[in-house]
Structure formats: C-alpha cells, structure tokens
Design a protein around this motif. Structure first.
Motif, short mmCIF file in Angstrom:
data_model
loop_
_atom_site.label_atom_id
_atom_site.label_comp_id
_atom_site.label_asym_id
_atom_site.label_seq_id
_atom_site.Cartn_x
_atom_site.Cartn_y
_atom_site.Cartn_z
N ASP A 177 -14.23 -37.94 -25.40
CA ASP A 177 -15.31 -38.30 -26.32
C ASP A 177 -14.76 -38.76 -27.66
O ASP A 177 -15.41 -39.56 -28.36
CB ASP A 177 -16.26 -37.12 -26.52
CG ASP A 177 -17.05 -36.81 -25.25
OD1 ASP A 177 -17.15 -37.71 -24.38
OD2 ASP A 177 -17.55 -35.69 -25.13
N MET A 178 -13.58 -38.26 -28.03
CA MET A 178 -12.98 -38.63 -29.32
C MET A 178 -12.58 -40.11 -29.35
O MET A 178 -12.40 -40.69 -30.42
CB MET A 178 -11.75 -37.77 -29.60
CG MET A 178 -12.03 -36.28 -29.78
SD MET A 178 -13.06 -35.89 -31.22
CE MET A 178 -14.67 -35.66 -30.44
N LEU A 179 -12.42 -40.75 -28.17
CA LEU A 179 -12.05 -42.17 -28.15
C LEU A 179 -13.18 -43.06 -28.67
O LEU A 179 -12.94 -44.22 -29.02
CB LEU A 179 -11.69 -42.59 -26.72
CG LEU A 179 -10.39 -42.00 -26.14
CD1 LEU A 179 -10.17 -42.51 -24.72
CD2 LEU A 179 -9.19 -42.35 -27.01
N MET A 180 -14.37 -42.55 -28.69
CA MET A 180 -15.51 -43.32 -29.21
C MET A 180 -15.85 -42.92 -30.63
O MET A 180 -16.88 -43.33 -31.16
CB MET A 180 -16.73 -43.11 -28.30
CG MET A 180 -16.46 -43.35 -26.82
SD MET A 180 -15.70 -44.97 -26.50
CE MET A 180 -17.05 -46.04 -27.00
N ASP A 181 -14.99 -42.12 -31.26
CA ASP A 181 -15.23 -41.65 -32.63
C ASP A 181 -14.73 -42.69 -33.63
O ASP A 181 -14.35 -43.81 -33.27
CB ASP A 181 -14.52 -40.31 -32.82
CG ASP A 181 -15.22 -39.44 -33.87
OD1 ASP A 181 -15.60 -39.99 -34.92
OD2 ASP A 181 -15.39 -38.23 -33.62
N ARG A 186 -10.09 -41.68 -33.39
CA ARG A 186 -9.84 -42.35 -32.11
C ARG A 186 -8.36 -42.56 -31.88
O ARG A 186 -7.84 -42.28 -30.79
CB ARG A 186 -10.56 -43.70 -32.10
CG ARG A 186 -10.34 -44.52 -30.84
CD ARG A 186 -10.58 -45.99 -31.10
NE ARG A 186 -9.55 -46.57 -31.98
CZ ARG A 186 -9.59 -47.80 -32.46
NH1 ARG A 186 -10.61 -48.59 -32.19
NH2 ARG A 186 -8.61 -48.25 -33.24
N ASN A 187 -7.64 -43.01 -32.89
CA ASN A 187 -6.21 -43.23 -32.75
C ASN A 187 -5.45 -41.93 -32.49
O ASN A 187 -4.50 -41.89 -31.69
CB ASN A 187 -5.66 -43.92 -34.00
CG ASN A 187 -6.26 -45.30 -34.21
OD1 ASN A 187 -6.88 -45.87 -33.31
ND2 ASN A 187 -6.11 -45.83 -35.42
N GLU A 188 -5.87 -40.86 -33.18
CA GLU A 188 -5.22 -39.57 -32.99
C GLU A 188 -5.49 -39.04 -31.58
O GLU A 188 -4.59 -38.50 -30.92
CB GLU A 188 -5.71 -38.58 -34.04
CG GLU A 188 -4.82 -37.37 -34.23
CD GLU A 188 -3.49 -37.72 -34.86
OE1 GLU A 188 -2.49 -37.05 -34.52
OE2 GLU A 188 -3.44 -38.66 -35.67
N LEU A 193 -3.79 -38.14 -25.83
CA LEU A 193 -3.98 -38.38 -24.40
C LEU A 193 -2.73 -38.99 -23.76
O LEU A 193 -2.44 -38.74 -22.58
CB LEU A 193 -5.18 -39.30 -24.17
CG LEU A 193 -6.55 -38.64 -24.37
CD1 LEU A 193 -7.65 -39.68 -24.37
CD2 LEU A 193 -6.81 -37.61 -23.28
N THR A 194 -1.98 -39.81 -24.52
CA THR A 194 -0.74 -40.36 -23.94
C THR A 194 0.27 -39.26 -23.64
O THR A 194 0.95 -39.29 -22.62
CB THR A 194 -0.12 -41.39 -24.90
OG1 THR A 194 0.18 -40.78 -26.16
CG2 THR A 194 -1.04 -42.57 -25.11
N ASP A 234 -0.19 -47.78 -27.78
CA ASP A 234 -0.62 -46.48 -27.26
C ASP A 234 -1.58 -46.63 -26.09
O ASP A 234 -1.51 -45.87 -25.11
CB ASP A 234 -1.28 -45.66 -28.38
CG ASP A 234 -0.28 -45.25 -29.46
OD1 ASP A 234 0.93 -45.20 -29.15
OD2 ASP A 234 -0.71 -45.01 -30.60
N CYS A 235 -2.48 -47.62 -26.17
CA CYS A 235 -3.42 -47.85 -25.07
C CYS A 235 -2.68 -48.25 -23.80
O CYS A 235 -2.99 -47.77 -22.70
CB CYS A 235 -4.42 -48.95 -25.45
SG CYS A 235 -5.69 -48.46 -26.64
N LEU A 236 -1.68 -49.12 -23.94
CA LEU A 236 -0.92 -49.56 -22.77
C LEU A 236 -0.06 -48.42 -22.21
O LEU A 236 0.12 -48.31 -20.99
CB LEU A 236 -0.04 -50.75 -23.14
CG LEU A 236 -0.79 -52.06 -23.37
CD1 LEU A 236 0.12 -53.11 -24.00
CD2 LEU A 236 -1.37 -52.59 -22.05
#
Length: 909
Positions: A177-181, A186-188, A193-194, A234-236
């Motif tokens: 849920d924090m990815l939509m914050d 979101r970055n943290e 998650l990585t 980080d997303c990749l």
C-alpha cells in the motif's frame, strides 16, 4: 523484561560489567527515566529529543541506548499512539540507534553498536508487528521513519525479518500500500521491497498477487523510463527479483501486462542519445530483465524450455531485436558495458529459435546507401573493436547463431570467396562493400602484412563456429586458396595451410608491449583446427599433405616453453590425425602417425599432456552456463565500467593462460575435447593391436633359388611364414598390452623397446616379491620393537629384584650384628654368675634358629624368582640375537655393583 535483560547482558559483555559508569550511560539513563516516569508531556518530549541527539552523534550513546532504551521507546510506541509528536520522536531515535555513525572510524573487530541494536531488535517479533501497524497512521513522518527502521532491520537481518513479516497477517499488504503513497514514502517502500524479495519465494508470490507488476511499471512510466533516476533502477531491481528463476511469475507477466512496457524502456529517445551513468544503469537493469525472461526459469523447472521458447517468440514479435541492434551495434557512442550486454541478449534471443535466427540473418542495418547485413556489422565489430569484452560478446552472437543451424552455417560459408590482392590492400573503410566471407578471409589473411595476429585470431574464432559439426562446410572451406602476399612465395596457398603457418608464426610474435606473443592466439587457432579436423578425414589428409605440419605438431607437444593448454590442445590435434585418418598412403596412415608419436614423444609422455590440460585452470574452472551477477545498487556503479583484461592481469598468478580463454572455451568445447581424449586413447590401443593394412615389398631372399625344386621352395616358404607369424603374434601381444597399460594408467614408466610377454610376467613377479618382502620387513620391524620393549621391561624388573635382594641382605647383616651383641651380653651375664643364664642361652639359640629359618625361606623364594627371570632373559637374548641386536650392550652394567655380602655367602655355604 526479557528484552531489557538481553540488552544489558550484551552491553555488559562489551564494557566488561553491566554498570559501566560512563557519563553517556548515566546521561542516557536519566533521559530514559524522564521519558518513562515524567509527569509533564512537554518534559518527556524534550527528553526524547535530547536522547535522539546523543544517540545520533555518540558511539557510546548508541551502546548505552541498546542496553536500556528499546523497552522504554517500544512502550511509548504502544501506549502513546495519540501523542503524534512523541511517537515521531521515538521513531526518529530508533532510526538513529540503528544507523551507523559514518564519521567515526573504528577497528573492524570492535563491536558495532548499530549492528548489535539491529540484531537485538529483529529478534522480537512483537516489535516487528508493532512497527507494521504504524504504517496505517496518518502522520507522514511516522510512516516514513517506520519504513526507515524496517529497511535498516532488513539490511542487516534479512532472513529473520522475512520470517517475521510472513508470520504477521497482511504484513506484505501494508508494505504494498505504501507504493501508492506520497513520493518520498513510495521510494522508501520500494527500496524496502527490493531487499525483502531477494531469494524469498513466498514473499515474491504475495507481492505479485498484490499487483506488483502494475504498480512497478506505473512508477517507471511516471519517472520517465530509462531517462529516470534511481527510482527506475529500484523498480527494475524489484522486477528482476520477482522474475529470476520463477517461471510462474514470468507467465503471469506475459499473459497480463505483456512485455511491451518493458521493451519500451529500451527505446532511445532524442537525437543526441546521451548516456549518463544513471541511464546506463537503468538500461543495463532492463537488459538483465530481458535476459531473465529468455532463461525461462530455474534449471529444475520442467516447464523451463517451453516457457523460454514462448518468451523469446513474444519478445521478437515486439521488435526486441531492432532495439538490441540499435544499442549493441549501431550506437557506437554507447558505453562498452551497455553494448556488450545488448550483444549477449542478441545471442540469447536467437539461440535455439529458428524464427529469430532467420530474422537476424535477414536483418539489414543503416540508412539509404549505407546499408549492410547485420551479421556483417557484427563481424566488423569483432575484427575492429579495441575492447576485448566487446569482441567476446559479439563472438557469443555468432556462436549461438551457428549452434545447430546448418542452414545458417552454409549461408555464411557460401560467401567465403577469396578477394584479390588489390582488395586486400584497400583501406579498412572499404570493407562495407565486401561480402561477409570476403571480410572474414581478409581478417584471416591481412595479419601477415601488418605483423599482428590478433585480427587473425578473432576471425579464426568466427570460422570455428561456421565449421562446427558441419561436414559440408568443412569440405567447402577446405578447397579455399589464398593468393600469396608476395609473388616470390609461389602460387596460391590453401586456407588450412595458411592457418597452420600462423600457428607456427604466433610462437615468435610479440605483442604491442614488445613482450613474447599473445598467450591466447595459439589456443584459439588450435581450437579452430581441432574443430575443423573433427570427423573430417579429408581435412586430416589435407593437413598431413605438408610433411612439416606433422613435424611442427610433434615439436609443439614437446615444447616446454608453451603453456599447458597449448601442449594439450596440440596433443588432441595430433590424436585427431590418428582417429580420423582414412588414408592408406604410405607415411600418412594412422599407424605411421602413432608410431611417430611413440618414437618422438613417447606414449606415456603423450598421454600425460592430456592429464595436465584437464588439470589446468581453463578446463577445471569452466562453468556449464554463464552466470551473471544480479545488478543492485551496490554493484551498479562497477558494472557500468568494464575494464578489459590485460595480458599481465591473470586471474591466477600460477595460471599461464590468458583469462580471455575462460570465455571462449565454453563447456561444450571442453566436454568435446574430453570425449576426444577417450577416443584417442582407445584408438591408439587399437592401432597397436592390429597389423598394418599394407604388405611390404617381398624381400629378395624369398625368391626361388636356382636349382631349387618347387617342393623344397614351398617347404622353405612355409617355414619362413610360420616363423614370421609367430613373431608377429608375440609383437602384437606385447604392443597391445603396453598400449593398454599406458592408456589406462598414464603413469610415467620407461618404455620397453625389446622383449616379449614373458618379460612382463617376470617384472610383475619381481614386483610382487618385492612388495611381499617389504611387508615382511615391516612385520619384522614391528616384532623387533615389541621384543625390545619386553626386554627393557624385564631388565627393569631384574634391577628391582636385585635391589630388593640387597635390602634383604642388609637386614640380615643387621640381624647378625644384633645376635652378636646379644651373645656378648650373654657372656657378660654368664661371667656374672646369674642363675638365669641357661634360660637366656636357650632363648638366644631359639631366636637365632627362627631368624635363620626365616631368612633362608625368603632367600630361597628370591632365588626361585631369579631363576625364572634368568630363564626369560635367556629366551629374550636368543630372540634378540636372531634379530641382530647386541644383547651384551643391553645387559651391560646390570648387577655389577650388587654383589652378595660376606654374611650371606657364609649362609649359602
């Protein structure tokens, strides 16, 4: 509390006792007391602020906080949720306690308080659950600090935190849920998650179920794709964690979102095509994702192969090949690391996929008048690039293109047409007008004019892929003739002979630094020759057409100045001249080659070259598949800058071979050489076990003599033939036994030049007798040591008995003196005329008699013991004489100073 006692125990171990007495300890303790027992809320908040300051700046403060502070602050987070400012301060203090102080440089073996605090806090699952519950709070800083704490815990104790989060209901959901914050949170959360999804399959499944793919690609699109910052990286990285060795996640991505969002990242935008370091890292990460998809999943997954083919098909349909060629071939201004990665992806995309192979072979690059086939451009990179890594990557494309692709090999071989000398002298820029084969042949031949064999070496590697396991291509290329560079050298020269000549020239060549030749040129040329001659008798016959070739090869195998790898490969090439030799021409047949090996090198030494090569670094360190290190934040900067291998930069100082060979000598070639070695050993045994196929000219003495009748002539011939047959059978038996022993053992033994099978029997008998004699000697040595030990024991016992006998003799003498004294006293009493004298005399006589009897009994016992020991000593002495030991020296000095006293001798008399 148990947690508090554990903290105090650890800090007590660090400081030596639980009450340090330092100023930091007392100060931290007072602040914690104000936080837990304070009445005014403002005073408690000020205490937390002061505590955060000292923990963030002081090494000792972090240690003191770890001993006492965690229970207090965790209590604040649990009971003071309504006081946002106090919760925020407590969380910030925890972040400081878990963050190493960078400006403090301490010894590596000293306790690091931040790591210790992280380890202790991660042990408590209740603390993790409490922190996850704070992610639902409305305050921005509460959520932000909580994510920082979880990231610190995960960095230092990943397994423990993964287990704790999995055991908490909806723990992963809260993180997703924090990815939509907001952007910072979101970055943290993305960074957290990585870390969380590395090598945690269960968490990967939950994250994908929670919509990680959609959220990931959405964030990358917002950040600008490859032009974005570290967030795209980080997303990749998170995406790669979810796809690595996970076929089910790959299928889910392919069937839901598809690969188009990923491929769009590889599109280069703008006219300048500038490549910053971050953009390069982003593109490398996207190429790593492509590579993971083309691997299809883990090695143990039964659906791996089908998933791999499907992924490659879908990627090619979305024009991935065009983008890879743009990055790896056309964008020569791109960083070397990026070009190499794109080339390796091209190789993986076409490997084992017929449609993609056809697409690459028909692909044309360039614009308007400057167009040429993509394979020509790839070959030009191989021949011209100054980067050794780029040469290896482009060579990998040709390796995969030619692998089990006979049509593609035939297509490339059909273009191999010798070019005129005038074209060979033309500038390099004009090779755009050449065919693939002409360019390749020019690379093979131009080295002779400029004195550098490196270009020839690279072209030879490409030719190896074209000829591999393709008899038609081998036969076709075998007919190629190259014009001599100088008319005085004679007519045209066969390509195979030119390659062998370069092999010899490479020994005396010097590299650009003026040092002796490149250590990787000869192995690569030998790899080409081994591939060419394999299962191709006509190539073997062509190779042996020039008599110096065999002589040079025999010298190369024996040349101690060559590397182990060169000598071993030359031995394999020599073996191919035996096992693939179908010639019946005198001097070129397999028996003649094997005989030359036996005479010039020796079979034992020859087979030893195989064993040395198998133990070399290149052959022992080969890996089945290429393993790429995952691209993370810590490794990204180093992977963007590829440093080429240097002639002196060897991976092992003991290794004589160039490290580039570990890339070009893949597992397939190594296994092929090993199978050839077994075949060579067996064929040499067979060659020595059968007679030559051709019959020599009949000697003159077998002609019929004048005046000799036909009957006598036939009888003489019959006797001669019988004798010859008998000798031949003996020689064949000896040769077969000798070759079989050498092939089986490979031990270094002197070669037998004469004798028969009976000699071997005698040698074996002598060897067996020698072994039995050695065992007998060892047994006798052991028995001798045992006897010596027993003799020493009995010697010590005899000395003890003699000592006891001397003590008894001394006691007897003392008793005699007492008796004499008593007799004197008796005589004195008698002279005094006492009435009791007869009784006294009787008592003295009786006492004397009893003493004498007692002494005699003890003396007899001792003599019996001494007799028994003397018998044992005599037996042991006899045994020692048999073993050759000097008994007199062992018994020397025993009993010399222990003679019997005079009184005892009188008694014996």
């Amino acid at each position: 509390m148990d947690l508090a006692s554990r903290y105090k125990g650890v800090v007590g171990f660090v400081f030596g006792n639980e009450n340090s007495g330092s100023s930091e300890d007392s100060y931290v303790e007072r602040l914690l007391d104000r936080i837990s027992n304070g009445v005014l809320a403002e005073d408690r908040r000020n205490a937390i602020a002061e505590l955060q300051s000292i923990v963030a700046e002081s090494h000792a403060g972090q240690l003191a906080f770890g001993a006492m502070g965690f229970p207090v602050l965790m209590g604040v987070l649990k009971e003071e949720r309504d006081d946002v400012e106090m919760v925020r301060g407590a969380l910030e203090t925890l972040v400081s306690a878990l963050t190493p102080i960078d400006h403090v440089k301490r010894a590596t073996n000293e306790v690091q308080p931040a790591l210790m605090n992280t380890d202790l806090l991660s042990r408590e699952s209740d603390s993790i659950s409490l922190l996850l519950s704070l992610l639902s709070e409305e305050d921005f800083y509460v959520r932000y600090y909580t994510l920082q704490i979880l990231t610190a815990l995960l960095t230092n104790s990943p397994n423990r935190l993964q287990e704790a989060i999995l055991s908490i209901p909806r723990g992963i959901t809260r993180l997703m849920d924090m990815l939509m914050d907001r952007e910072v949170i979101r970055n943290e959360a993305l960074l957290l998650l990585t870390y969380l999804t590395r090598e945690a399959e269960e968490i990967q499944k939950i994250v994908v179920f929670e919509g990680a793919f959609e959220k990931n690609f959405s964030i990358m699109k917002e950040e600008g794709g490859s032009e974005g910052g570290v967030v795209v990286q980080d997303c990749l990285e998170l995406l790669n964690n979810l796809l690595r060795s996970n076929a089910s996640n790959q299928v889910l991505l392919r069937e839901t979102m598809g690969f188009d969002p990923l491929i769009s990242i590889l599109k280069l935008r703008g006219s300048s095509y500038s490549f910053t370091q971050q953009k390069t890292i982003n593109l490398l990460s996207a190429l790593e994702t492509i590579n993971l998809l083309m691997m299809g999943g883990s090695e143990s997954d039964p659906q791996k192969d089908s998933n791999k083919i499907t992924n490659k098909t879908v990627l090619a349909q979305q024009k991935l090949l065009d983008y890879l060629l743009m990055l790896g071939v056309e964008s020569q201004w791109a960083p070397v690391a990026l070009r190499c990665s794109a080339l390796r992806c091209i190789g993986d995309l076409v490997a084992g996929h017929s449609k993609n192979l056809d697409a690459l072979s028909s692909k044309v690059l360039g614009e308007e008048q400057q167009v040429e086939p993509a394979l020509n451009s790839l070959l030009r990179i191989i021949l011209r690039t100054s980067s050794m890594q780029e040469f290896i990557a482009a060579d990998y494309v040709f390796k995969n293109f030619c692998e089990k692709n006979k049509d593609g090999q035939a297509m490339l071989a059909s273009t191999l047409i010798p070019h005129p000398i005038s074209m060979a002298d033309a500038p390099l820029e004009e090779d755009v007008n050449m065919s693939f084969g002409s360019m390749l042949l020019r690379g093979l031949a131009m080295s002779e004019s400029d004195g550098d064999l490196e270009t020839c070496c690279r072209a030879a590697s490409v030719l190896t892929h074209i000829l591999k396991e393709n008899t038609q291509c081998k036969e076709r290329v075998l007919q190629l003739e190259l014009e001599a560079s100088m008319p005085s050298l004679g007519g045209p020269e066969l390509l195979l002979h030119r390659i062998v000549r370069y092999l010899a020239v490479a020994t005396s060549m010097k590299n650009k630094d003026g040092k002796p030749g490149y250590s990787y040129i000869q192995p690569i040329i030998l790899k080409l020759l081994i591939t060419w001659l394999a299962d191709c008798p006509s190539a073997v016959h062509c190779f042996l057409d020039s008599r110096p070739h065999l002589t040079y090869l025999l010298e190369l195998v024996s040349n101690t100045s060559s590397t182990v790898c060169v000598r071993g490969l030359a031995a394999v090439l020599l073996g191919e001249c035996i096992i693939y030799n179908k010639s019946s021409e005198n001097g070129k047949d397999g028996f003649t080659i094997a005989d030359a090996v036996s005479q010039k090198i020796g079979l034992t030494s020859y087979f030893l070259k195989f064993d040395e090569m198998q133990r070399s670094f290149i052959f022992s360190s080969v890996k089945p598949t290429q393993s790429h290190k995952p691209l993370t934040r810590s490794t990204a900067a180093s992977m963007t800058e590829i440093e080429d291998v240097d002639e002196n930069d060897l991976t092992d100082q003991k290794n004589e071979d160039h490290p580039i060979l570990t890339s070009l000598f893949d597992s397939q070639f190594v296994n092929f050489v090993k199978s050839l070695e077994v075949n060579i050993r067996e064929n040499i045994v067979d060659v020595y076990s059968r007679p030559k196929s051709d019959v020599a000219v009949v000697p003159a003495e077998l002609e019929q003599k004048g005046g000799e009748s036909d009957k006598e002539y036939i009888k003489r011939l019959k006797a001669f033939v019988e004798t010859q047959c008998s000798e031949i059978q003996k020689l064949l038996g000896r040769n077969a036994s000798l070759a079989e022993d050498l092939a089986r053992t490979g031990h270094s033994q002197p070669e037998l030049t004469a004798g028969s099978g009976s000699d071997r029997v005698q040698v074996e008998t002598l060897r067996r007798d020698l072994q039995e004699a050695s065992q007998r000697v060892e047994m006798l040595k052991a028995e001798k040591a045992k006897v010596e030990s027993e003799a020493l024991m009995y010697q010590n016992l005899a000395g003890k008995l003699e000592s006891d006998l001397k003590s008894l003799s001394d006691a007897y003498n003392s008793l005699e003196q007492n008796n004499i004294q008593l007799e004197k006293e008796v005589k004195t009493l008698k002279s005094g005329g006492t009435s009791t004298s007869p009784d006294i005399e009787a008592i003295i006589a009786e006492a004397r008699e009893e003493a004498q009897k007692e002494s005699e009994a003890e003396l007899n016992d001792l003599l019996v013991c001494l007799g028994q020991e003397q018998s044992k000593v005599e037996k042991l002495s006899a045994r020692l004489y048999e073993l050759g030991e000097p008994v007199d020296k062992l018994l020397e000095g025993i009993g010399d100073d222990m003679g019997l006293p005079e009184g005892e001798e009188d008694e014996e008399d």
